[in-house]
Design a protein around this motif. Structure first.
Motif, mmCIF file in Angstrom:
data_model
loop_
_atom_site.group_PDB
_atom_site.id
_atom_site.type_symbol
_atom_site.label_atom_id
_atom_site.label_comp_id
_atom_site.label_asym_id
_atom_site.label_seq_id
_atom_site.Cartn_x
_atom_site.Cartn_y
_atom_site.Cartn_z
ATOM 1 N N THR A 42 41.265 37.448 30.338
ATOM 2 C CA THR A 42 42.737 37.554 30.399
ATOM 3 C C THR A 42 43.128 38.866 31.069
ATOM 4 O O THR A 42 44.024 38.915 31.909
ATOM 5 N N TRP A 43 42.429 39.964 30.679
ATOM 6 C CA TRP A 43 42.770 41.286 31.218
ATOM 7 C C TRP A 43 42.522 41.334 32.727
ATOM 8 O O TRP A 43 43.297 41.929 33.475
ATOM 9 N N LYS A 50 42.690 39.061 34.989
ATOM 10 C CA LYS A 50 43.465 38.154 35.859
ATOM 11 C C LYS A 50 44.297 38.895 36.912
ATOM 12 O O LYS A 50 44.273 38.561 38.076
ATOM 13 N N ASP A 51 45.070 39.894 36.458
ATOM 14 C CA ASP A 51 45.989 40.544 37.410
ATOM 15 C C ASP A 51 45.532 41.967 37.784
ATOM 16 O O ASP A 51 46.340 42.805 38.150
ATOM 17 N N LYS A 52 44.235 42.235 37.670
ATOM 18 C CA LYS A 52 43.754 43.597 37.944
ATOM 19 C C LYS A 52 43.142 43.697 39.340
ATOM 20 O O LYS A 52 42.502 42.757 39.824
ATOM 21 N N SER A 53 43.317 44.888 39.941
ATOM 22 C CA SER A 53 42.723 45.122 41.268
ATOM 23 C C SER A 53 41.228 45.398 41.115
ATOM 24 O O SER A 53 40.742 45.705 40.022
#
Length: 499
Positions: free
Chosen positions: A438-439, A441-444
């Motif tokens: 989940t963490w 998903k939207d991380k670079s």
């Protein structure tokens, strides 16, 4: 003047040029041993068996030899017992005997806290239990191991390090509490005794008063004018160093007249007699060389003396109560005194730790709050030493002086380090309990790489026994690292996991 056989110990600084590197087994041993028995990185202990007897065949008319065992471990009882077996043989048979002994000692297992070891030497088996950090204070001597039928029957040592405290303190019983305070405050103290054995035993007994607190000052159980620090310790251009010196040469009284506390111990009395207690005297009464036994100090104790304990000990002497019973009484009293002093500090320190619920997996953990001395002193009203100790006196004044001593600094650094490691461990657990997919998903990519590096660093710390973490957490962290790396492009994977 020591005719016959005598045993004593000393402690020397390791020369600065070549510090030997720490081995992994040193870390392992130190992490599980009580603080007072840890290996020291900068000092060696020397244990001595010295013989001086008349011998007309020698040019000087005397046979004089010493056998010295050097170690980083403060196991005074074990090493003196070992020398008691080896030295007399060595004086008779010289080198071949030592070679045989050294090859036997090379086979000994490493000292492991909590384990009972059988150590064979010269046809005897010494059985000792290495103390562990988790022991109860009143640990019983090692039981004979039933699963091994040892022949010959082992010589069981009650302790690897504890001295016969009552015998050491017998002439200064009335001042034991004052001496405990001086040790707690890390005050410079000169112990002048009639022999190296009495000097070194007294210094080691004084150091052991503070258990389970670590003694953070320097101490030299037997110090002479030939020691390399002689100039450094006897200079008058600065305040006396925080060191406890055991000496036999009366010349030191003249040289160290400016020291604030000098304890002169007389010849030991026969065990049957009631010991003549040394008096408390003003430093100005210090006459050079012909000084009578006494504690020469202007220091006045903060706590009242425990008269009931003194009565019990002196009555025990009259009734010829066994010495180990007397020692147990005295040791328990000192242990309770130190515990009563330290418990309020521990409670206050624990209150500075951030709450577990404030530790978020993906944020830097919160800081440990600063130790504010005045806040601590205010907390003593309802949570002070009076809860566990019957002794009255100026506890506040004692704490104020303690804050200026090397022992407060040493205790605080150690506790702060342990708490910082605990915070790191809780943070690692929080990460491992969170959902990494989940963490991510939207991380670079940069953020994912940063997490991998951070987790690896924490994992390395944990595997080096520096973080208190469960095995399951470590396995989970490893899995998270693999998952995070697997989500990255191939070229980055190759950088993070080179083939």
């Amino acid at each position: 003047g020591c005719l016959g056989d005598t045993q004593f110990s000393f402690r020397i600084r390791q020369s600065g040029g070549h510090r030997s590197p720490w081995h992994a087994e040193d870390w392992r041993y130190n992490s599980r041993a009580p603080v007072s028995l840890q290996r020291e990185p900068a000092h060696y202990f020397g244990y001595v068996y010295f013989r001086q007897v008349k011998d007309s065949s020698v040019k000087r008319g005397y046979f004089q030899k010493a056998l010295v065992l050097v170690s980083r471990l403060p196991f005074v009882r074990l090493f003196q017992a070992l020398l008691g077996l080896v030295a007399p043989e060595y004086f008779d048979r010289l080198a071949p005997c030592l070679e045989a002994v050294c090859s036997e000692i090379d086979q000994w297992p490493a000292p492991t806290p909590g384990q009972t070891l059988n150590l064979p030497v010269m046809g005897v088996v010494l059985q000792v239990r290495i103390p562990s950090r988790v022991d109860k204070p009143e640990h019983s001597p090692p039981r004979q191991c039933s699963h091994e039928s040892l022949l010959p029957a082992p010589v069981v040592l009650a302790s690897v390090h504890e001295l016969d405290l009552f015998r050491c303190f017998q002439p200064v019983l009335t001042h034991v509490q004052t001496l405990w305070e001086l040790m707690l405050l890390g005050e410079p103290l000169l112990v002048l005794a009639p022999s190296p054995a009495v000097a070194s035993d007294m210094v080691l007994a004084l150091i052991s008063c503070l258990q389970p607190l670590r003694f953070c000052c320097d101490y030299r159980p037997y110090f002479t004018i030939h020691d390399s620090e002689f100039k450094e310790f006897t200079t008058r251009t600065q305040a006396p160093p925080n060191v406890v010196l055991g000496v036999t040469n009366p010349f030191f009284i003249k040289t160290l007249q400016h020291w604030p506390h000098i304890l002169r111990v007389g010849e030991p009395k026969m065990s049957g007699d009631l010991p003549k207690q040394v008096k408390l005297k003003k430093p100005s009464r210090l006459k050079t060389l012909d000084t009578k036994p006494g504690l020469y100090t202007a220091y006045s104790a903060h706590l009242h003396r425990d008269k009931a304990l003194l009565k019990r000990l002196l009555k025990g002497l009259q009734k010829k109560r066994p010495w180990d019973t007397q020692t147990a009484l005295l040791r328990r009293h000192l242990l309770e005194l130190t515990h009563s002093f330290v418990i309020p500090l521990e409670h206050y320190m624990a209150s500075l730790m951030p709450l577990k619920k404030s530790i978020m997996p993906w944020k830097t953990p919160p800081q440990i709050r600063p130790f504010r001395q005045e806040d601590f002193l205010r907390s003593l009203e309802h949570a002070g030493p009076q809860l566990t100790c019957i002794l009255k006196g100026d506890w506040l004044g004692l704490y104020r002086r303690f804050f200026k001593s090397p022992h407060f600094d040493g205790w605080y650094r150690q506790r702060h380090k342990e708490m910082a490691h605990k915070l790191e461990a809780l943070h690692l657990e929080a990460i491992c309990e969170a959902n990494i997919e989940t963490w991510m998903k939207d991380k670079s990519e940069v953020e994912v790489v940063d997490l991998v590096l951070k987790l690896r660093e924490k994992l390395a710390q944990a595997q080096g026994h520096q973080l208190p973490v469960k095995e399951a957490t470590l396995q989970r962290a490893q899995l998270y690292i693999e998952t995070a790396i697997g989500s990255l492009p191939k070229d980055l994977q190759a950088v993070l996991c080179p083939p």
